[in-house]
Design a protein around this motif. Sequence first.
Motif, short mmCIF file in Angstrom:
data_model
loop_
_atom_site.label_atom_id
_atom_site.label_comp_id
_atom_site.label_asym_id
_atom_site.label_seq_id
_atom_site.Cartn_x
_atom_site.Cartn_y
_atom_site.Cartn_z
N MET A 1 -1.34 -5.01 22.41
CA MET A 1 -1.37 -3.56 22.35
C MET A 1 -0.56 -2.98 23.49
O MET A 1 -0.48 -3.56 24.57
CB MET A 1 -2.82 -3.03 22.43
N VAL A 2 0.03 -1.82 23.24
CA VAL A 2 0.71 -1.07 24.28
C VAL A 2 0.27 0.39 24.19
O VAL A 2 0.43 1.02 23.13
CB VAL A 2 2.25 -1.14 24.15
N ALA A 3 -0.31 0.90 25.26
CA ALA A 3 -0.62 2.33 25.38
C ALA A 3 0.03 2.82 26.66
O ALA A 3 -0.07 2.17 27.70
CB ALA A 3 -2.13 2.55 25.41
N ILE B 1 -0.17 -3.79 18.11
CA ILE B 1 -0.54 -2.40 17.86
C ILE B 1 0.08 -1.54 18.96
O ILE B 1 -0.30 -1.63 20.12
CB ILE B 1 -2.07 -2.21 17.84
N GLY B 2 1.04 -0.72 18.56
CA GLY B 2 1.63 0.23 19.49
C GLY B 2 0.87 1.54 19.40
O GLY B 2 0.74 2.11 18.31
N VAL B 3 0.36 2.01 20.51
CA VAL B 3 -0.44 3.24 20.53
C VAL B 3 0.40 4.36 21.12
O VAL B 3 0.67 4.39 22.32
CB VAL B 3 -1.74 3.04 21.34
N ASP B 4 0.85 5.25 20.24
CA ASP B 4 1.69 6.38 20.64
C ASP B 4 2.92 5.84 21.38
O ASP B 4 3.53 4.89 20.94
CB ASP B 4 0.88 7.37 21.46
N ALA B 5 3.33 6.45 22.51
CA ALA B 5 4.49 6.01 23.29
C ALA B 5 5.65 5.59 22.39
O ALA B 5 6.17 4.48 22.50
CB ALA B 5 4.09 4.86 24.22
N PHE C 1 8.99 3.91 23.61
CA PHE C 1 8.84 2.51 24.03
C PHE C 1 8.49 1.61 22.86
O PHE C 1 9.08 0.54 22.67
CB PHE C 1 7.75 2.41 25.10
N ASN C 2 7.56 2.04 22.03
CA ASN C 2 6.96 1.15 21.03
C ASN C 2 7.78 0.97 19.77
O ASN C 2 7.80 -0.14 19.20
CB ASN C 2 5.56 1.65 20.66
#
Length: 372
Positions: free
Chosen positions: A1-3, A85-89, A92-93
């Motif tokens: 995940m990335v937030a 799972i890319g969270v918003d951003a 970057f995502n």
Amino acid sequence: MVAGEASGDLLASLVLKAMRERWPQLQAQGIGGPQMAEQGFEAWWPAQKLSVSGYVEVLRHLREILGIRDALRERLLRERPDVFIGVDAPDFNLGLEAQLRAGGVKTVHFVCPSIWAWRMKRVEKLQRGCDHVLCIFPFEPELLAKHGVAATYVGHPLANVIPMEPDQAGARATLGLPAEGEVVAVLPGSRASEVEGLLPRFLAAAALLERRRPGTTFVVPAVPVLQERIERLAASGPAPRNLVIVRGQSHAVLAACDVALVASGTATLETALFKRPMVISYATHWLTYALMKPRHLQPWIGLPNILCRDFVVPELLQSNAKPELLCGALADWLEAPERMRAVQEKFRDLHVLLRRDTATLATDAIAQVLSS
């Protein structure tokens, strides 16, 4: 995940909790913040590394951000997680998701980019990079379906976290604020660049309003990593005498206040869900604004106005983000109780629309991606 910032950290933590209940052996790693860590998330880099806004501001940190993305991509392609799972951003995502998907990693993007507001070309990135998109607004899946992007409306997680009827008295007691009298929340954003650019304007506006309405209390919920900077700015320029700076607790501050001065972003929706009238403001580098403005597809910037399709709360941006104008707009709310009640009813309807079992709906959609 990335937030990549405080709002993404919150959204991700809510879904992580449901994922861990569904898959007790879940290992979640990547880029995240403290609320994700509370759900057992292992952060290889802190979310704060990505919390930079605006074209000009990003350029100052571009080399470091690109280095993080390259290192993350290589690690994920080597270790091959079950799902990314890319969270918003989105800046970057989305590019990272395309590279991972091309390498055989399944991808989910949580929070549809605001293609309905600006940057319509991001649809192409969603087509390339995302096996599924989790949408927080009800009109988004139909829009994405027209472009061949699979999506699910999961509601907005904040609509479940925030009570339909906030406890103002309880929040004031928790924060040690006066039970009676007017309280104004001051939310200058969660990024360092936002705080530096907006807080001096906001505090100068608060000082003007204090002269106009003596006895008003002003409260700033400080993002913990920025609290020292906020305190320094408050001490170095015009500010109201009756100023309270608290560590975090933005939801308690919104529950306690009568009206809010808010930087454009997710905090405007949080304020609406707390049924609080607000003044939305933003000011960024002139070049950033000049580049962004022609790409904007509709007249509103703030999420409450976008969702209501009307200027239900004022927006004072760029050259209009002046202390005297901000002060006047706040005073206009406080001097018009009937207008305040009317907008609170609009926000109550909006809350009902956005309240869904987000965590379960999101986890169900992720499970479908895993089984496909």
